[in-house]
Design a protein around this motif. Sequence first.
Motif, PDB file in Angstrom:
ATOM      1  N   GLU A  86       0.844  -1.210   0.000  1.00  0.00           N
ATOM      2  CA  GLU A  86       0.000   0.000   0.000  1.00  0.00           C
ATOM      3  C   GLU A  86       0.872   1.250   0.000  1.00  0.00           C
ATOM      4  N   LEU A  90       1.096   4.011  -3.014  1.00  0.00           N
ATOM      5  CA  LEU A  90       0.858   5.436  -2.754  1.00  0.00           C
ATOM      6  C   LEU A  90       2.007   6.280  -3.295  1.00  0.00           C
ATOM      7  N   GLU A  93       2.269   6.210  -7.198  1.00  0.00           N
ATOM      8  CA  GLU A  93       1.224   7.009  -7.867  1.00  0.00           C
ATOM      9  C   GLU A  93       1.622   8.478  -7.930  1.00  0.00           C
ATOM     10  N   ASN A  94       2.582   8.860  -7.113  1.00  0.00           N
ATOM     11  CA  ASN A  94       2.998  10.264  -7.031  1.00  0.00           C
ATOM     12  C   ASN A  94       4.458  10.444  -7.423  1.00  0.00           C
ATOM     13  N   GLN A 159      -2.336   9.451   4.687  1.00  0.00           N
ATOM     14  CA  GLN A 159      -2.874   9.327   3.322  1.00  0.00           C
ATOM     15  C   GLN A 159      -3.573   7.983   3.148  1.00  0.00           C
ATOM     16  N   LEU A 160      -2.985   6.934   3.725  1.00  0.00           N
ATOM     17  CA  LEU A 160      -3.629   5.622   3.629  1.00  0.00           C
ATOM     18  C   LEU A 160      -4.950   5.601   4.409  1.00  0.00           C
ATOM     19  N   CYS A 161      -4.964   6.278   5.569  1.00  0.00           N
ATOM     20  CA  CYS A 161      -6.205   6.364   6.346  1.00  0.00           C
ATOM     21  C   CYS A 161      -7.298   7.035   5.518  1.00  0.00           C
ATOM     22  N   GLU A 162      -6.925   8.066   4.802  1.00  0.00           N
ATOM     23  CA  GLU A 162      -7.919   8.833   4.047  1.00  0.00           C
ATOM     24  C   GLU A 162      -8.468   8.057   2.863  1.00  0.00           C
ATOM     25  N   THR A 163      -7.757   7.038   2.442  1.00  0.00           N
ATOM     26  CA  THR A 163      -8.281   6.228   1.335  1.00  0.00           C
ATOM     27  C   THR A 163      -8.839   4.901   1.853  1.00  0.00           C
ATOM     28  N   GLY A 164      -9.223   4.889   3.123  1.00  0.00           N
ATOM     29  CA  GLY A 164      -9.935   3.727   3.630  1.00  0.00           C
ATOM     30  C   GLY A 164      -9.120   2.805   4.513  1.00  0.00           C
TER      31      GLY A 164
END
Length: 188
Positions: A86, A90, A93-94, A159-164
Amino acid sequence: MLIHLSIELTRTQELERFWAPILQSFAAGETVLPPYLGLGNAGFEALITDLAASHIELYILPGQHKTPIRQVRQDIVNLRQSELQELVSLLMENANPSACYARFAAMIIACGCLGNRHLWKDLGLPERPRLSQIFAWYFPAIFSGNDRNMRWKRYLYKQLCETGGDYVCRAPSCDQCNTYQECFGPET
Ligand code: SF4
């Protein structure tokens, strides 16, 4: 306030600024990185070859990958593989398409996040600003997104929290959170 990295880095500058200190610390046993930095034998050899081609000499003995502590680090990486992937996703992707070693950087950052100390220390960097430069160069969107200068590891997990994901955040917003200092306190 974060430092902006406005220059373009050449391959040799990337190697000198980022990879040489990480490898030096790895050789001295001062990182949490698993054997071969987590890059696999082929990735590690490619990095060493590029360093030699840039006349940056480092002394990594083949047996250094087999130490018990590095095997423990490998076991941790294996156990937490989905979390690691994960983080790598992340970051990739950036990623900056002009940077030579973005995939390697994503992998070592993800492995470093599995350590217990500040991320810059667990990667064997000499200071936190060097880690900020790594984000600025390899993952510019992540770098500019951290505009409140959150601790880097915490920022990634947020950031991982914000995507679930369900990693660090137990409050609806940072301002209401009772672990605020763990995310925004100085990383000394
Ligand atoms: S301060 Fe609290 S809510 Fe904000 S990122 Fe950290 S854990 Fe999550």
